[in-house]
Design an enzyme around this catalytic site. Structure first.
Site, mmCIF file in Angstrom:
data_model
loop_
_atom_site.group_PDB
_atom_site.id
_atom_site.type_symbol
_atom_site.label_atom_id
_atom_site.label_comp_id
_atom_site.label_asym_id
_atom_site.label_seq_id
_atom_site.Cartn_x
_atom_site.Cartn_y
_atom_site.Cartn_z
ATOM 1 C CB SER A 162 -0.840 0.467 1.270
ATOM 2 O OG SER A 162 -1.205 1.496 1.209
ATOM 3 C CG HIS A 181 -3.523 -1.864 -1.749
ATOM 4 N ND1 HIS A 181 -4.934 -2.455 -2.417
ATOM 5 C CD2 HIS A 181 -4.652 -0.015 -1.099
ATOM 6 C CE1 HIS A 181 -5.805 -1.155 -1.439
ATOM 7 N NE2 HIS A 181 -5.473 -0.463 -0.477
ATOM 8 C CG ASP A 223 -5.531 2.719 1.086
ATOM 9 O OD1 ASP A 223 -5.780 1.629 0.553
ATOM 10 O OD2 ASP A 223 -4.029 2.198 0.735
ATOM 11 C CG MET A 249 -8.433 7.245 2.171
ATOM 12 S SD MET A 249 -7.351 7.907 3.836
ATOM 13 C CE MET A 249 -6.477 5.951 3.800
ATOM 14 C CG HIS A 265 -9.047 0.922 -0.747
ATOM 15 N ND1 HIS A 265 -8.970 0.655 0.340
ATOM 16 C CD2 HIS A 265 -10.230 0.611 -0.971
ATOM 17 C CE1 HIS A 265 -9.668 0.398 1.145
ATOM 18 N NE2 HIS A 265 -11.375 0.489 0.859
ATOM 19 C CG MET A 267 -11.680 4.007 1.616
ATOM 20 S SD MET A 267 -9.735 4.034 3.124
ATOM 21 C CE MET A 267 -8.787 4.039 1.377
ATOM 22 C CG MET A 323 -11.904 -2.034 4.937
ATOM 23 S SD MET A 323 -10.600 -1.964 4.171
ATOM 24 C CE MET A 323 -9.674 -1.064 5.541
ATOM 25 N N GLY A 366 -8.794 4.892 6.814
ATOM 26 C CA GLY A 366 -8.531 6.053 6.509
ATOM 27 C C GLY A 366 -7.371 6.116 7.134
ATOM 28 C CG PHE A 367 -5.580 7.127 9.682
ATOM 29 C CD1 PHE A 367 -4.824 8.656 9.449
ATOM 30 C CD2 PHE A 367 -6.923 7.257 10.309
ATOM 31 C CE1 PHE A 367 -5.770 9.702 9.869
ATOM 32 C CE2 PHE A 367 -7.726 8.805 10.463
ATOM 33 C CZ PHE A 367 -7.141 10.132 10.534
ATOM 34 N N GLY A 368 -3.259 4.159 7.920
ATOM 35 C CA GLY A 368 -1.850 2.636 7.695
ATOM 36 C C GLY A 368 -1.574 2.861 9.855
ATOM 37 N N GLY A 369 -0.503 1.407 9.515
ATOM 38 C CA GLY A 369 -0.097 1.871 10.774
ATOM 39 C C GLY A 369 -1.251 1.123 11.882
ATOM 40 C CG ASP A 389 -6.648 -2.622 2.611
ATOM 41 O OD1 ASP A 389 -5.483 -2.404 3.413
ATOM 42 O OD2 ASP A 389 -7.191 -1.787 2.745
ATOM 43 N N GLY A 390 -5.282 -3.998 5.976
ATOM 44 C CA GLY A 390 -5.146 -2.996 7.720
ATOM 45 C C GLY A 390 -4.547 -4.438 8.196
ATOM 46 N N GLY A 438 1.222 -2.053 4.192
ATOM 47 C CA GLY A 438 1.897 -0.577 4.467
ATOM 48 C C GLY A 438 3.234 -1.047 4.767
HETATM 49 C C1 DX5 Z 1 -6.427 1.822 5.271
HETATM 50 C C2 DX5 Z 1 -5.671 1.844 3.507
HETATM 51 C C3 DX5 Z 1 -4.959 0.687 4.122
HETATM 52 C C4 DX5 Z 1 -3.842 0.766 4.551
HETATM 53 C C5 DX5 Z 1 -2.712 -0.321 5.367
HETATM 54 O O1 DX5 Z 1 -7.786 2.350 5.247
HETATM 55 O O2 DX5 Z 1 -7.044 1.029 3.243
HETATM 56 O O3 DX5 Z 1 -4.192 0.260 2.409
HETATM 57 O O4 DX5 Z 1 -2.248 1.649 3.793
HETATM 58 O O5 DX5 Z 1 -1.636 0.042 5.665
HETATM 59 P P1 DX5 Z 1 -0.727 -0.747 6.891
HETATM 60 O O6 DX5 Z 1 -0.393 -2.308 5.958
HETATM 61 O O7 DX5 Z 1 -0.080 -0.710 7.676
HETATM 62 O O8 DX5 Z 1 -1.861 -1.264 7.760
HETATM 63 ZN ZN ZN Z 2 -6.807 0.187 1.439
#
Ligand code: DX5
Ligand code: ZN
Length: 222
Positions: A7, A32, A34, A36, A65, A67, A138, A143-146, A176-177, A198
């Site tokens: 991602s 991937h 993302d 938003m 993806h 969102m 999901m 909304g956020f990675g990590g 994903d996530g 990600g």
């Molecule tokens: C979150 C995204 C994911 C995210 C995954 O809304 O859709 O694709 O980037 O990141 P990680 O792998 O760091 O959780």
């Molecule tokens: Zn995603």
């Protein structure tokens, strides 16, 4: 074989072209992307012009993806700019609009996916399956990675896998996530074909080692 989709949300956005090529050389299968809109989720990331620029630097299979609320407004544009797959959220519009959107993506010759937030039951995919090449579950709140993977999402993934196997064999299932070396075996065992990651890839200096580790961890199902 499991596909690994880094991602780019966790990449260095100022060096996106080289980041993409680096993960490709490191063994990634897909990219991937993302998107938003600040409305469907509480964050704003990248959109059409960034995909257009990125396309000049890589021809990797790109999984967009969205969102985004009422994705039909923009899905066709992503197809025109070279998205290989466009995935929209089932929660983002009325069913009739979502179905039209999936049909439009196919009319562009691209693959179409449907994404589910953690609170959305897996059974909602049923009326959409005939239009789908992929279901994205999901495993964190979008909304956020990590974030940490939500274990409850694994049960849902198993249910979606069973529906796919019964009604639309060949349709892919993407997790994903929060996917990392520890959780990759869990999502793979729950039926995922595609693992989005990600931070587990872009936060590591050795991307090839990170991708190989994810692949090996996910091998429980291979
Ligand atoms: C979150 C995204 C994911 C995210 C995954 O809304 O859709 O694709 O980037 O990141 P990680 O792998 O760091 O959780
Ligand atoms: Zn995603």
């Amino acid at each position: 074989m499991i596909k690994i989709a880094p991602s780019i949300l966790a990449a260095d956005f100022a060096r996106l072209g080289s980041e993409a090529e680096e993960v490709r050389a490191a063994g990634a299968d897909w990219l991937h992307f993302d998107v938003m809109d600040g409305e469907f989720v509480h964050n704003i990331t990248i959109g059409l012009p960034v995909l257009k620029s990125l396309r000049r630097h890589t021809d990797m299979f790109t999984d967009v993806h969205m969102m985004v609320t009422r994705p039909r407004r923009y899905a066709g544009r992503f197809c025109e700019l070279g998205a290989d797959m466009v995935t929209v959220h089932v929660e983002a519009d009325e069913p009739v609009e979502i179905i039209k959107c999936l049909q439009e993506i196919h009319a562009y010759g691209r693959k179409a996916g449907l994404a589910l937030k953690p609170a959305t039951p897996g059974s909602v995919v049923l009326p959409y399956l005939e239009y789908l090449d992929m279901v994205l579950v999901m495993t964190v709140e979008p909304g956020f990675g990590g974030q940490r993977l939500q274990r409850e999402a694994l049960t849902k993934m198993r249910g979606v896998r069973a529906l796919i196997d019964q009604y639309k064999p060949g349709c892919l299932l993407e997790a994903d996530g929060g996917v990392n070396e520890e959780t990759a075996p869990l999502v793979a065992d729950s039926g995922a074909d595609v693992l989005v990651a990600g931070n587990a890839i872009f936060a590591k200096s050795d991307r090839a080692a990170a991708i190989a580790a994810l692949r090996m961890a996910a091998d429980v199902r291979a």
